[in-house]
Write an enzyme that holds these catalytic residues in place. Structure first.
Site, PDB file in Angstrom:
ATOM      1  NE  ARG A 110      29.395  35.335  35.603  1.00 16.93           N
ATOM      2  CZ  ARG A 110      30.482  35.952  36.048  1.00 16.93           C
ATOM      3  NH1 ARG A 110      30.447  37.240  36.367  1.00 16.93           N
ATOM      4  NH2 ARG A 110      31.620  35.290  36.176  1.00 16.93           N
ATOM      5  CD  GLU A 127      45.760  31.984  35.226  1.00 16.57           C
ATOM      6  OE1 GLU A 127      46.650  31.992  34.370  1.00 16.57           O
ATOM      7  OE2 GLU A 127      44.751  32.704  35.185  1.00 16.57           O
TER       8      GLU A 127
END
Lengths: 192, 183
Positions: free
Chosen positions: A72, A109
């Site tokens: 992006r 994570e």
């Protein structure tokens, strides 16, 4: 730092940008309110405002490189680079860049990922802006800064359209300034 | 506007010389066309975008669709310059909202291209952008996605064509504009 705290308080363009971002609940997994910038790209005026705000900020800062984080960051970085007369350097997932690369891994994570850059893309002493759509923990941007510093480039600032609450109040990332246009859109905004 | 058609624009040579060929990437036998070196030359990159913008600015194009990931580098600047929407066409599971997909063939196996439902509407006029056309499989899948939602594909635009792979013939009769051919 958020744009509203840095000279753009009340700027109607920020409102338009925020309104154009769609929230998708529970993507990619339960509990995450995903900030979808594809709806911003469908709003020509708001997309143009986004680019214009970054260009206005950096045009007098002698920036010679805009580095964009895959994928992006590629949607915003090149337009900014073109307007600044700067090089655009893609920072990519492993195995995509064909030439000699340097790599930096960073924590997710669960597990880790890796960012790569062509070794010959940026020269020592060049002034660089790093761009991505969103900053959450700052892990990806930190990896980007490491890559650029390892070739002795100077990271002037990291720039993102959206900054999650974790970074509010945080003006620096790995010692580098962070500039963010908007906070995440709330759940009850325009679900397109 | 291919490198061979009629009077070549003087900017094209400057663009062609900036594309780096990397032999045997991603595997033996492939001469990879690396556009990252073009992006390192602000004038050549600007010329690339300008050539497309000059061609499309008065064609009433309402959407520029870019193919992941290098289509994301060229598509948005074109979209912004001609006042069109930009729509990313992505690999599976990247787009967060409701999507439609189109499958296409790889050398071994198949892959998919996805588009958000609602991004493109019936009546939209579309330009499809990618850095390179090889076999045309990905571009064909992109065109199918756009046509399925009622858009009209006006043209496909790529920086580079590999003419020996005959991708131009897989575009269902739609025109293709390229800046540079690599033989």
């Amino acid at each position: 730092m958020f744009a509203a705290e840095n000279g753009l308080k009340g700027d109607p363009r920020l409102e338009a940008i925020s309104a154009a971002i769609r929230v998708v609940p529970n993507f990619p997994k339960k509990g995450i309110m995903f900030q979808d910038i594809t709806t911003l790209l469908l709003d020509y005026k708001a997309f143009k405002h986004t680019i214009d705000i970054f260009v206005d900020r950096y045009k007098d800062m002698h920036v010679s490189v805009v580095a964009g984080v895959e994928a992006r960051g590629f949607m915003f970085g090149p337009s900014i680079a073109l307007a600044l007369g700067a090089k655009f350097v893609p920072l990519r997932k492993p195995g995509k860049l064909p030439g000699n690369v340097i790599s930096k891994s960073y924590d997710l994570e669960y597990g880790h990922d890796c960012l790569e850059m062509h070794v010959d893309a940026v020269k020592a002493g060049e002034r660089v802006i790093v761009i991505d759509d969103l900053v959450a923990t700052g892990g990806t941007l930190s990896a980007a800064i490491s890559l650029l510093e390892s070739v002795e480039a100077e990271v002037v600032e990291c720039a993102c359209v959206i900054g999650l609450p974790e970074v509010k109040g945080q003006h620096m990332l790995k010692g580098k300034p962070l500039y963010v246009l908007v906070e995440p859109s709330g759940l009850d905004d325009h679900l397109c | 506007m291919s490198a061979k058609a009629g009077q070549e624009d003087p900017r094209i040579d400057g663009i062609k010389t900036k594309i780096r060929v990397v032999p045997h990437f991603p595997k033996k036998g492939i001469m990879f066309q690396d556009i990252t070196t073009l992006l390192l030359d602000p004038k050549a990159f600007k010329d690339t975008i300008d050539l497309f913008v000059e061609r499309y600015r008065d064609r009433n194009i309402s959407v520029v669709a870019g193919i992941e990931a290098r289509g994301f580098i060229f598509g948005p600047p074109i979209a912004l310059a001609i006042g069109a929407k930009f729509v990313p066409l992505r690999k599976p599971k990247k787009l967060p909202g409701e999507t439609i997909f189109e499958e296409y063939e790889l050398e071994y196996g198949r892959d998919r291209l996805e588009m958000h439902v609602g991004a493109v509407e019936s009546g939209d006029t579309a330009l499809v952008v990618d850095d390179l056309i090889a076999t045309g499989g990905t571009l064909c899948a992109a065109m199918n996605l756009l046509e399925r939602v009622g858009a009209q594909v006006v043209e496909c635009a790529c920086v580079i064509e590999l003419p020996e792979l005959k991708g131009r013939q897989r575009l269902k009769g739609k025109p293709l504009c390229v800046l540079v051919e690599y033989r």
